[in-house]
Design a protein around this motif. Sequence first.
Motif, PDB file in Angstrom:
ATOM      1  N   ASP A  46       1.594  -3.694  11.658  1.00  0.00           N
ATOM      2  CA  ASP A  46       2.528  -2.592  11.873  1.00  0.00           C
ATOM      3  C   ASP A  46       1.842  -1.434  12.601  1.00  0.00           C
ATOM      4  O   ASP A  46       2.355  -0.926  13.609  1.00  0.00           O
ATOM      5  CB  ASP A  46       3.084  -2.122  10.525  1.00  0.00           C
ATOM      6  CG  ASP A  46       4.108  -1.010  10.677  1.00  0.00           C
ATOM      7  OD1 ASP A  46       5.025  -1.147  11.496  1.00  0.00           O
ATOM      8  OD2 ASP A  46       3.971   0.009   9.981  1.00  0.00           O
ATOM      9  N   VAL A  47       0.680  -1.011  12.104  1.00  0.00           N
ATOM     10  CA  VAL A  47      -0.037   0.112  12.712  1.00  0.00           C
ATOM     11  C   VAL A  47      -0.527  -0.260  14.102  1.00  0.00           C
ATOM     12  O   VAL A  47      -0.403   0.527  15.058  1.00  0.00           O
ATOM     13  CB  VAL A  47      -1.220   0.548  11.821  1.00  0.00           C
ATOM     14  CG1 VAL A  47      -2.095   1.566  12.547  1.00  0.00           C
ATOM     15  CG2 VAL A  47      -0.709   1.135  10.509  1.00  0.00           C
ATOM     16  N   ALA A  48      -1.074  -1.477  14.267  1.00  0.00           N
ATOM     17  CA  ALA A  48      -1.573  -1.908  15.567  1.00  0.00           C
ATOM     18  C   ALA A  48      -0.445  -1.976  16.592  1.00  0.00           C
ATOM     19  O   ALA A  48      -0.591  -1.512  17.733  1.00  0.00           O
ATOM     20  CB  ALA A  48      -2.258  -3.267  15.444  1.00  0.00           C
ATOM     21  N   VAL A  80      -7.889   3.404   8.272  1.00  0.00           N
ATOM     22  CA  VAL A  80      -6.783   3.851   9.140  1.00  0.00           C
ATOM     23  C   VAL A  80      -5.445   3.466   8.533  1.00  0.00           C
ATOM     24  O   VAL A  80      -4.493   4.250   8.538  1.00  0.00           O
ATOM     25  CB  VAL A  80      -6.933   3.236  10.550  1.00  0.00           C
ATOM     26  CG1 VAL A  80      -5.744   3.606  11.438  1.00  0.00           C
ATOM     27  CG2 VAL A  80      -8.229   3.694  11.196  1.00  0.00           C
ATOM     28  N   ASN A  81      -5.357   2.259   7.993  1.00  0.00           N
ATOM     29  CA  ASN A  81      -4.112   1.818   7.360  1.00  0.00           C
ATOM     30  C   ASN A  81      -3.693   2.756   6.232  1.00  0.00           C
ATOM     31  O   ASN A  81      -2.515   3.119   6.108  1.00  0.00           O
ATOM     32  CB  ASN A  81      -4.274   0.405   6.798  1.00  0.00           C
ATOM     33  CG  ASN A  81      -4.472  -0.636   7.883  1.00  0.00           C
ATOM     34  OD1 ASN A  81      -4.051  -0.450   9.020  1.00  0.00           O
ATOM     35  ND2 ASN A  81      -5.121  -1.737   7.537  1.00  0.00           N
ATOM     36  N   MET A  82      -4.657   3.145   5.409  1.00  0.00           N
ATOM     37  CA  MET A  82      -4.344   4.033   4.292  1.00  0.00           C
ATOM     38  C   MET A  82      -3.872   5.398   4.784  1.00  0.00           C
ATOM     39  O   MET A  82      -2.893   5.961   4.272  1.00  0.00           O
ATOM     40  CB  MET A  82      -5.567   4.194   3.388  1.00  0.00           C
ATOM     41  CG  MET A  82      -5.942   2.950   2.605  1.00  0.00           C
ATOM     42  SD  MET A  82      -4.665   2.414   1.434  1.00  0.00           S
ATOM     43  CE  MET A  82      -4.760   3.736   0.214  1.00  0.00           C
ATOM     44  N   VAL A  83      -4.552   5.929   5.795  1.00  0.00           N
ATOM     45  CA  VAL A  83      -4.197   7.256   6.320  1.00  0.00           C
ATOM     46  C   VAL A  83      -2.788   7.255   6.888  1.00  0.00           C
ATOM     47  O   VAL A  83      -1.968   8.134   6.577  1.00  0.00           O
ATOM     48  CB  VAL A  83      -5.210   7.687   7.397  1.00  0.00           C
ATOM     49  CG1 VAL A  83      -4.731   8.942   8.126  1.00  0.00           C
ATOM     50  CG2 VAL A  83      -6.579   7.941   6.769  1.00  0.00           C
ATOM     51  N   LEU A  84      -2.476   6.260   7.727  1.00  0.00           N
ATOM     52  CA  LEU A  84      -1.202   6.271   8.444  1.00  0.00           C
ATOM     53  C   LEU A  84      -0.051   5.716   7.613  1.00  0.00           C
ATOM     54  O   LEU A  84       1.092   6.132   7.797  1.00  0.00           O
ATOM     55  CB  LEU A  84      -1.346   5.471   9.749  1.00  0.00           C
ATOM     56  CG  LEU A  84      -2.333   6.055  10.759  1.00  0.00           C
ATOM     57  CD1 LEU A  84      -2.367   5.211  12.029  1.00  0.00           C
ATOM     58  CD2 LEU A  84      -1.978   7.495  11.094  1.00  0.00           C
ATOM     59  N   THR A  85      -0.333   4.805   6.711  1.00  0.00           N
ATOM     60  CA  THR A  85       0.737   4.224   5.894  1.00  0.00           C
ATOM     61  C   THR A  85       1.115   5.131   4.741  1.00  0.00           C
ATOM     62  O   THR A  85       2.290   5.245   4.391  1.00  0.00           O
ATOM     63  CB  THR A  85       0.319   2.843   5.353  1.00  0.00           C
ATOM     64  OG1 THR A  85      -0.037   1.994   6.447  1.00  0.00           O
ATOM     65  CG2 THR A  85       1.456   2.203   4.561  1.00  0.00           C
TER      66      THR A  85
END
Length: 367
Positions: free
Chosen positions: A122-124, A322-327
């Motif tokens: 999702d983030v990528a 990064v996943n934790m920050v953006l999700t």
Amino acid sequence: MRVKKFQAATMPEAMKKVRTELGTDAVILNSKVKKSGGFLGLFKKDITEVIAAIDPSDEHQTKHETKPVERNEEPVSPLNPNLEIMEELKNLRSLIQNRKEAYPEKLEMAYQFLLGQEISEDVAGKTIERLLEKGGSLDDLAEVENLLRLELYESMKQKKFGKPAYDKKFIHLVGPTGVGKTTTLAKLAADAALNHQLKVGFITTDTYRIAAIDQLKTYAKILDIPLEVAYSMEDYKKAKDRFQDFDLVLVDTAGRNFRDPSFIHELQKMIDFDEESDNFLVLGLTSKFADMSEILEQFNDIPIHQLIFTKADETARKGNAVNMVLTHDVGVAYLTDGQNVPDDIKTASAMGLAREIMEGFANERSS
């Protein structure tokens, strides 16, 4: 296989619904954020949509057990569940095929590189799509690396990164066992005492492990910092009173299995998480993103101001940070990368994390 679509305001809420409805053995097939609601096309809100599946043999429900369907869930049709499953799988295949057709060669390489760094699909995907929308030169690998680094930075820069000043008197470190909370606490104490000349005190509530108390006593002796051991909320308040004239008080907590909500309640009974404190959740970068998300979700009743990631030296992939920050819309205070006190800790930054993610992309792909 039973497939079901869930919608919620955030990923933790969606995951909670998945576990409640399908159990802990459910597999996430796809997740995305889309717009929903609004009036005349305006004021739409982001909704997280998760498609999950489970083998019926893994479900922990009886044949006659039923659960009410929540308003914002889309259940599998009871009349023909096989058609619903096939339609969902067809949609997933279509999404994958369309994505690959849409990405130019260099961006497809970048997308695969992000996945290799354990950035979520999702983030990528959103990161690559934003680059496509902005246009520019996307044929040169070095330029793509620069643009992606900047895009990751832009997506994270509004989050709270770093801890340049000790503006709260109390710092509580919470988190699962084995992530290095006590060592991290000693690094913060050394920085505060040696580099900022602050008067520092220790409180530990980790009375479950004698080794943890002994370890903190050793650090306290080396750094010449007083230590109080709290076995109850009353002990904790007495320790706070003793350190009333101190500049900074660092509080160690027991590492437990925080998937069990009872441990969170136990923590609340032991510690006063008031407005005078900064509360950091400590997570190991070697952990899975799903496990990190589940732990953060369990702390809904305790204000977590920022994350601290440990064990950065034990993995070459920082994507889960990064996943934790953006999700989860949460910032990062520090990264630690070793056991040395006080050296192996650094203040986190959005640009620093973006650099670590993209490091080596152009060289690896051109060789």
